[in-house]
Scaffold this motif. Structure first.
Motif, PDB file in Angstrom:
ATOM      1  N   ALA A  69       0.826  -1.202   0.000  1.00 18.69           N
ATOM      2  CA  ALA A  69       0.000   0.000   0.000  1.00 18.69           C
ATOM      3  C   ALA A  69       0.862   1.254   0.000  1.00 18.69           C
ATOM      4  O   ALA A  69       0.556   2.244  -0.674  1.00 18.69           O
ATOM      5  CB  ALA A  69      -0.921  -0.019   1.222  1.00 18.69           C
ATOM      6  N   ALA A  70       1.972   1.200   0.784  1.00 19.76           N
ATOM      7  CA  ALA A  70       2.869   2.364   0.831  1.00 19.76           C
ATOM      8  C   ALA A  70       3.506   2.604  -0.529  1.00 19.76           C
ATOM      9  O   ALA A  70       3.647   3.750  -0.981  1.00 19.76           O
ATOM     10  CB  ALA A  70       3.937   2.140   1.899  1.00 19.76           C
ATOM     11  N   VAL A  71       3.938   1.527  -1.200  1.00 19.07           N
ATOM     12  CA  VAL A  71       4.581   1.672  -2.514  1.00 19.07           C
ATOM     13  C   VAL A  71       3.589   2.175  -3.555  1.00 19.07           C
ATOM     14  O   VAL A  71       3.893   3.044  -4.376  1.00 19.07           O
ATOM     15  CB  VAL A  71       5.205   0.331  -2.940  1.00 19.07           C
ATOM     16  CG1 VAL A  71       5.697   0.421  -4.385  1.00 19.07           C
ATOM     17  CG2 VAL A  71       6.353  -0.036  -2.015  1.00 19.07           C
ATOM     18  N   ALA A  72       2.382   1.592  -3.546  1.00 16.69           N
ATOM     19  CA  ALA A  72       1.387   1.931  -4.576  1.00 16.69           C
ATOM     20  C   ALA A  72       0.580   3.164  -4.222  1.00 16.69           C
ATOM     21  O   ALA A  72      -0.217   3.639  -5.040  1.00 16.69           O
ATOM     22  CB  ALA A  72       0.433   0.747  -4.784  1.00 16.69           C
ATOM     23  N   GLY A  73       0.723   3.680  -3.024  1.00 18.07           N
ATOM     24  CA  GLY A  73      -0.055   4.835  -2.615  1.00 18.07           C
ATOM     25  C   GLY A  73      -1.498   4.491  -2.350  1.00 18.07           C
ATOM     26  O   GLY A  73      -2.388   5.331  -2.551  1.00 18.07           O
ATOM     27  N   LEU A  74      -1.809   3.202  -1.954  1.00 14.25           N
ATOM     28  CA  LEU A  74      -3.160   2.743  -1.688  1.00 14.25           C
ATOM     29  C   LEU A  74      -3.300   2.364  -0.230  1.00 14.25           C
ATOM     30  O   LEU A  74      -2.314   2.036   0.441  1.00 14.25           O
ATOM     31  CB  LEU A  74      -3.493   1.519  -2.558  1.00 14.25           C
ATOM     32  CG  LEU A  74      -3.385   1.691  -4.077  1.00 14.25           C
ATOM     33  CD1 LEU A  74      -3.596   0.359  -4.745  1.00 14.25           C
ATOM     34  CD2 LEU A  74      -4.398   2.716  -4.567  1.00 14.25           C
ATOM     35  N   THR A  75      -4.528   2.362   0.227  1.00 14.15           N
ATOM     36  CA  THR A  75      -4.786   1.844   1.566  1.00 14.15           C
ATOM     37  C   THR A  75      -4.747   0.329   1.515  1.00 14.15           C
ATOM     38  O   THR A  75      -4.781  -0.287   0.429  1.00 14.15           O
ATOM     39  CB  THR A  75      -6.149   2.315   2.076  1.00 14.15           C
ATOM     40  OG1 THR A  75      -7.164   1.747   1.227  1.00 14.15           O
ATOM     41  CG2 THR A  75      -6.254   3.838   2.052  1.00 14.15           C
ATOM     42  N   ALA A  76      -4.725  -0.293   2.676  1.00 16.67           N
ATOM     43  CA  ALA A  76      -4.700  -1.761   2.722  1.00 16.67           C
ATOM     44  C   ALA A  76      -5.952  -2.349   2.096  1.00 16.67           C
ATOM     45  O   ALA A  76      -5.905  -3.345   1.361  1.00 16.67           O
ATOM     46  CB  ALA A  76      -4.552  -2.227   4.173  1.00 16.67           C
ATOM     47  N   ALA A  77      -7.115  -1.727   2.369  1.00 14.17           N
ATOM     48  CA  ALA A  77      -8.377  -2.239   1.802  1.00 14.17           C
ATOM     49  C   ALA A  77      -8.380  -2.117   0.287  1.00 14.17           C
ATOM     50  O   ALA A  77      -8.793  -3.037  -0.439  1.00 14.17           O
ATOM     51  CB  ALA A  77      -9.560  -1.482   2.406  1.00 14.17           C
ATOM     52  N   GLU A  78      -7.887  -0.958  -0.231  1.00  9.04           N
ATOM     53  CA  GLU A  78      -7.849  -0.769  -1.676  1.00  9.04           C
ATOM     54  C   GLU A  78      -6.883  -1.745  -2.334  1.00  9.04           C
ATOM     55  O   GLU A  78      -7.166  -2.304  -3.407  1.00  9.04           O
ATOM     56  CB  GLU A  78      -7.440   0.667  -1.988  1.00  9.04           C
ATOM     57  CG  GLU A  78      -8.494   1.689  -1.609  1.00  9.04           C
ATOM     58  CD  GLU A  78      -7.982   3.116  -1.764  1.00  9.04           C
ATOM     59  OE1 GLU A  78      -8.808   4.035  -1.779  1.00  9.04           O
ATOM     60  OE2 GLU A  78      -6.747   3.296  -1.885  1.00  9.04           O
ATOM     61  N   ALA A  79      -5.727  -1.968  -1.696  1.00  9.75           N
ATOM     62  CA  ALA A  79      -4.772  -2.922  -2.251  1.00  9.75           C
ATOM     63  C   ALA A  79      -5.364  -4.324  -2.272  1.00  9.75           C
ATOM     64  O   ALA A  79      -5.183  -5.085  -3.235  1.00  9.75           O
ATOM     65  CB  ALA A  79      -3.484  -2.894  -1.423  1.00  9.75           C
ATOM     66  N   ARG A  80      -6.073  -4.656  -1.194  1.00  5.08           N
ATOM     67  CA  ARG A  80      -6.692  -5.988  -1.146  1.00  5.08           C
ATOM     68  C   ARG A  80      -7.744  -6.150  -2.233  1.00  5.08           C
ATOM     69  O   ARG A  80      -7.821  -7.180  -2.912  1.00  5.08           O
ATOM     70  CB  ARG A  80      -7.314  -6.207   0.235  1.00  5.08           C
ATOM     71  CG  ARG A  80      -7.945  -7.585   0.395  1.00  5.08           C
ATOM     72  CD  ARG A  80      -8.308  -7.901   1.843  1.00  5.08           C
ATOM     73  NE  ARG A  80      -9.187  -6.863   2.397  1.00  5.08           N
ATOM     74  CZ  ARG A  80      -8.816  -5.956   3.298  1.00  5.08           C
ATOM     75  NH1 ARG A  80      -7.559  -5.937   3.734  1.00  5.08           N
ATOM     76  NH2 ARG A  80      -9.658  -5.057   3.743  1.00  5.08           N
ATOM     77  N   GLU A  81      -8.560  -5.117  -2.422  1.00  4.18           N
ATOM     78  CA  GLU A  81      -9.587  -5.181  -3.467  1.00  4.18           C
ATOM     79  C   GLU A  81      -8.959  -5.305  -4.851  1.00  4.18           C
ATOM     80  O   GLU A  81      -9.437  -6.075  -5.697  1.00  4.18           O
ATOM     81  CB  GLU A  81     -10.461  -3.935  -3.392  1.00  4.18           C
ATOM     82  CG  GLU A  81     -11.349  -3.881  -2.159  1.00  4.18           C
ATOM     83  CD  GLU A  81     -12.147  -2.594  -2.101  1.00  4.18           C
ATOM     84  OE1 GLU A  81     -11.974  -1.762  -3.023  1.00  4.18           O
ATOM     85  OE2 GLU A  81     -12.939  -2.426  -1.142  1.00  4.18           O
ATOM     86  N   ARG A  82      -7.890  -4.542  -5.066  1.00  4.43           N
ATOM     87  CA  ARG A  82      -7.235  -4.628  -6.383  1.00  4.43           C
ATOM     88  C   ARG A  82      -6.637  -6.013  -6.604  1.00  4.43           C
ATOM     89  O   ARG A  82      -6.734  -6.588  -7.698  1.00  4.43           O
ATOM     90  CB  ARG A  82      -6.142  -3.556  -6.494  1.00  4.43           C
ATOM     91  CG  ARG A  82      -5.373  -3.612  -7.808  1.00  4.43           C
ATOM     92  CD  ARG A  82      -4.436  -2.452  -7.959  1.00  4.43           C
ATOM     93  NE  ARG A  82      -5.181  -1.194  -8.064  1.00  4.43           N
ATOM     94  CZ  ARG A  82      -4.597  -0.013  -8.279  1.00  4.43           C
ATOM     95  NH1 ARG A  82      -3.274   0.060  -8.412  1.00  4.43           N
ATOM     96  NH2 ARG A  82      -5.311   1.089  -8.373  1.00  4.43           N
ATOM     97  N   LEU A  83      -6.019  -6.567  -5.563  1.00  7.43           N
ATOM     98  CA  LEU A  83      -5.426  -7.903  -5.683  1.00  7.43           C
ATOM     99  C   LEU A  83      -6.493  -8.957  -5.958  1.00  7.43           C
ATOM    100  O   LEU A  83      -6.326  -9.828  -6.821  1.00  7.43           O
ATOM    101  CB  LEU A  83      -4.656  -8.240  -4.399  1.00  7.43           C
ATOM    102  CG  LEU A  83      -3.952  -9.606  -4.370  1.00  7.43           C
ATOM    103  CD1 LEU A  83      -2.905  -9.680  -5.478  1.00  7.43           C
ATOM    104  CD2 LEU A  83      -3.320  -9.849  -3.010  1.00  7.43           C
ATOM    105  N   VAL A  84      -7.612  -8.839  -5.228  1.00  9.71           N
ATOM    106  CA  VAL A  84      -8.706  -9.790  -5.446  1.00  9.71           C
ATOM    107  C   VAL A  84      -9.257  -9.668  -6.858  1.00  9.71           C
ATOM    108  O   VAL A  84      -9.515 -10.668  -7.549  1.00  9.71           O
ATOM    109  CB  VAL A  84      -9.823  -9.559  -4.404  1.00  9.71           C
ATOM    110  CG1 VAL A  84     -11.071 -10.370  -4.772  1.00  9.71           C
ATOM    111  CG2 VAL A  84      -9.342  -9.951  -3.013  1.00  9.71           C
TER     112      VAL A  84
END
Length: 486
Positions: free
Chosen positions: A111-126
């Motif tokens: 999330a820190a690298v991509a500039g996303l929150t943990a929830a947003e990173a999880r949604e994108r990964l899913v």
């Protein structure tokens, strides 16, 4: 003297008593010896049994000791297992906590690298995983469909080719005239009669036009009513064979031709049954089948079509291991309703099924007749075979022909049916309706959707459009970009 006798008698009695006592004592002694021996034997046996019992008790006691030792060992082993399980469970919890901690740190890092929150990173990964799974599944589905289609088509071609190559059929044309050869030119004059009275009487009775041409040793019977034309043909042949033609004889020959209609139906039905190889048809159905000798469908004789369909169905059933006789019988009767389609309400498939049911045909045969145009679901493999045999017989080259109005109407109906689907811009029916080209709007239908749309259209045509053979559906998606340089 008497005293002497008494004394002797007394002595004898004493002697007898002594002897009795002696023998009794000997017998008692013998009994005592025998009893003593038996008692001794019983005592020895009792000692042996007592010894055996003691030995068994010792073995039982030893086994109990061994069992107690095993139980103690088992309990010790169980305690060790429980302790090990406790240790393993503790390790698993520790590892799970460590994995969860690592995943959490990894998500925070991503999330820190991509500039996303943990929830947003999880949604994108899913979402990425779901899309990858969909792509893989779609690719596998296409591969399986392609493989299955190729295998099925190859096997279907083999079965159909083997079934069709055993059949021979003639090309047919629908006609409204019948030519009858004459034995001589002189017979034309007899048919016309003095001042044309014979030909007028003939045409008035039969309702058929008779055309006599110079230079042709034959006469032509013309009528759109095939039954009238057939009766007129029988009448004229009878008159030509007799040679004596006059109005009264025309009336008599016509009456005989009308009276023999049922017999001609029966004979034609029996010939068809023998040719198709079917047995056990009721006489009422035989006569009904015979009526079909005068019926045509797009120029194809219906009774000949039934015979050909029965043979094809039997060959297909034999190739794939289905019930040959059931397929043959069902295919032979599938169009029997056409004998009454102009007299009763309903489709010929429904009429034929009802007719077969009334004459004691089995439920499988009734279903095959009713379902051969998909009006009801097929319940047996033989019902599907009947539908295939019907299509093969009807679609072979030269079997049928359409009039121009019917052809145009069928093409328009097919194009209208396909045009109902979303995203379709243009529909063109080609190759006499055997192929449909569909142009779609590229902004509405994507590349993956073209395959789904082609399959959907093909299923729609199979369900709602009546046709013989196959219709190939081709969906075309083309994206064009135009720009003008000023």
């Amino acid at each position: 003297m008497p005293q002497l006798i008494a004394t002797v008698a007394t002595l004898l009695l004493l002697l007898a008593s002594v002897l009795v006592v002696h023998f009794a004592r000997r017998e008692a002694a013998e009994i005592r010896r025998s009893t003593s021996a038996e008692t001794q034997a019983m005592r020895e046996e009792a000692r042996d049994l007592h010894s055996e019992a003691q030995r068994r008790e010792e073995r039982v006691a030893q086994r109990e000791k061994d069992l107690a030792g095993d139980q103690r060992a088992s309990q010790k082993f169980q305690r060790a297992l429980d302790e090990r399980a406790t240790v393993v469970a503790r390790d698993e919890r520790r590892l799970a906590d460590q994995r969860s901690s690592l995943e959490h740190r990894e998500r925070e890092a991503l999330a820190a690298v991509a500039g996303l929150t943990a929830a947003e990173a999880r949604e994108r990964l899913v979402a990425e995983q779901v899309q990858a799974a969909k792509d893989a599944a779609m690719s596998e589905v296409r591969r399986i469909e392609r493989s299955t289609r190729e295998t099925a088509q190859q096997r279907a071609r083999e079965v159909l080719v083997q079934a069709m190559q055993r059949q021979t059929g003639e090309a047919v044309t629908e006609t409204s005239t019948t030519w009858i050869d004459l034995p001589s030119e002189e017979m034309k004059g007899r048919i016309i009669g003095r001042e044309g009275r014979n030909i007028r009487a003939f045409e008035s009775l039969t309702g058929v036009n008779v055309m006599v041409e110079d230079g042709v040793n034959a006469v032509q019977l013309s009528s759109f009513d095939v039954e009238r034309r057939e009766i007129a043909e029988v009448t004229l042949r009878d008159l030509i064979e007799d040679g004596r033609i006059q109005p009264q004889r025309v009336e008599a020959a016509y009456a005989r031709a009308v009276d023999d209609v049922d017999q001609r139906h029966l004979d034609a039905g029996l010939d068809a049954i023998e040719s198709a190889g079917v047995r056990g048809i009721s006489q009422e159905l035989v006569s009904t089948l015979g009526r079909l000798r005068l019926r045509t469908s797009y120029g194809q004789n219906v009774l000949s079509h039934l015979v050909e369909s029965a043979r094809i169905a039997a060959d297909i059933a034999r190739e794939i291991g289905a019930d040959v006789e059931l397929a043959r019988r069902s295919a032979f009767l599938h169009d029997i309703g056409k004998a009454f389609s102009h007299d009763r309400d309903g489709t010929h498939a429904a009429i034929g099924a009802q007719l077969a049911r009334e004459h004691g045909e089995s439920g499988e045969v009734v279903n095959a007749i009713a379902a051969h145009h998909d009006e009801v679901p097929q319940q047996t493999l033989e019902a599907v075979i009947v539908q295939i045999a019907d299509a093969v017989s009807a679609s072979r080259p030269g079997a049928r022909r359409e009039d121009s109005d019917g052809y145009v109407e069928r093409m328009e109906s097919l194009e209208h049916l396909v045009a109902e689907h979303a995203g379709v811009v243009k529909v063109v029916a080609m190759a006499a309706g055997r192929e449909v080209r569909v142009v779609v709007e590229p902004d509405i239908v994507d590349d993956a959707g073209t395959r789904d749309l082609a399959r959907t259209i093909a299923e729609h045509i199979s369900k709602d459009f009546s046709f013989a053979g196959e219709i190939k559906v081709t969906v075309i998606r083309e994206l064009r970009a135009d720009a003008v340089a000023g």
